[in-house]
Enzyme design. Structure first.
Site, PDB file in Angstrom:
ATOM      1  N   CYS A 199      -9.887  75.831   1.930  1.00 38.91           N
ATOM      2  CA  CYS A 199      -8.548  75.447   1.480  1.00 38.91           C
ATOM      3  C   CYS A 199      -8.719  74.032   0.952  1.00 38.91           C
ATOM      4  CB  CYS A 199      -7.538  75.495   2.615  1.00 38.91           C
ATOM      5  SG  CYS A 199      -5.955  74.743   2.201  1.00 38.91           S
TER       6      CYS A 199
ATOM      7  N   THR B 280      -6.735  75.515  -6.084  1.00 45.13           N
ATOM      8  CA  THR B 280      -6.408  76.031  -4.763  1.00 45.13           C
ATOM      9  C   THR B 280      -7.262  77.263  -4.525  1.00 45.13           C
ATOM     10  OG1 THR B 280      -4.691  77.205  -3.486  1.00 45.13           O
ATOM     11  CG2 THR B 280      -4.440  77.201  -5.850  1.00 45.13           C
TER      12      THR B 280
END
Length: 231
Positions: A197, A83
């Site tokens: 992202c 992430t």
């Protein structure tokens, strides 16, 4: 081949993309029935998301530190946090582990520079777009100029990530809004746009726009394959 330690589950949709990309990368390099050696610790994203939006970053760091220790104990030679946003707490994790963390911003920046990109747009969570842990690293360490969307656009990008993409929902209306923001960044001078992202690449793909896109999930995985096969 080194063992890749993955801290995943943030969200599990993008972690699945990592798993696929890593195994495809190893197979492409070695052929035959080769696949990646992986030790995965997957967290409960609900807990992480709640702490993020409460600003309790130290608590998230403690969860990820425990996760990092677990994959280290499981035989990982280096670690990927699957992430972008949670790279915010890398400095809090590193003192408690002995294996290196392959930083997603570094991998992305090295790819940008290799492609001659010096001015880039950045999409991601509000935390990634607005705070210094990611964009300032690109600026200070690599000399890359970073543009971010305006406040209203940042709200839209952030909300789609948490309310749709992290739940596995892919909506064409959201894609259209994202592409408008990508175009706006390009008009402001961005030579390319970072999909900062790990879920955004599930929504926006290269065939959807003429603007060059940098998928951080794929870039991070590619760098990990290189590390795993290095001496």
């Amino acid at each position: 081949m080194k063992t890749i330690g993955l801290i995943g589950g943030m969200s599990w949709e993008s972690t699945a993309s990592y798993y696929k990309a890593l195994n495809q990368g190893i197979k492409q390099q070695l052929g035959g029935l080769h696949s990646a050696k992986i030790c995965l610790y997957s967290v409960n994203f609900h807990e992480i998301e709640q702490l993020q939006h409460q600003g309790k970053w130290q608590e998230t760091a403690e969860i990820l530190t425990d996760s990092a220790r677990a994959v280290e104990a499981g035989g990982a030679d280096f670690i990927l946090i699957c992430t972008n946003t949670m790279h915010k707490v890398v400095p809090q994790i590193e003192p408690y582990i002995s294996k290196p963390i392959l930083h997603i911003a570094d991998a992305t920046a090295e790819k940008l520079l290799a492609d001659g990109i010096s001015k880039v747009g950045l999409l991601g969570t509000r935390f990634t777009m607005e705070q210094d842990f990611y964009k300032q690293r690109l600026i200070d360490k690599f000399g890359i100029e970073v543009l971010i969307p305006d406040d209203q656009q940042r709200t839209l990008v952030h909300d789609v990530i948490y309310q749709e993409l992290c739940k596995g929902e892919i909506n064409s209306s959201s894609r259209k809004e994202y592409l408008a923001i990508v175009d706006d960044l390009a008009q402001r001078g961005a030579q390319a746009v970072i999909l900062g992202c790990t879920e955004i690449a599930l929504l926006v793909e290269p065939q959807h726009t003429d603007v060059k896109l940098y998928d951080t999930t794929q870039i991070h995985a590619n760098a990990a394959v290189t590390w795993a096969l290095s001496e």
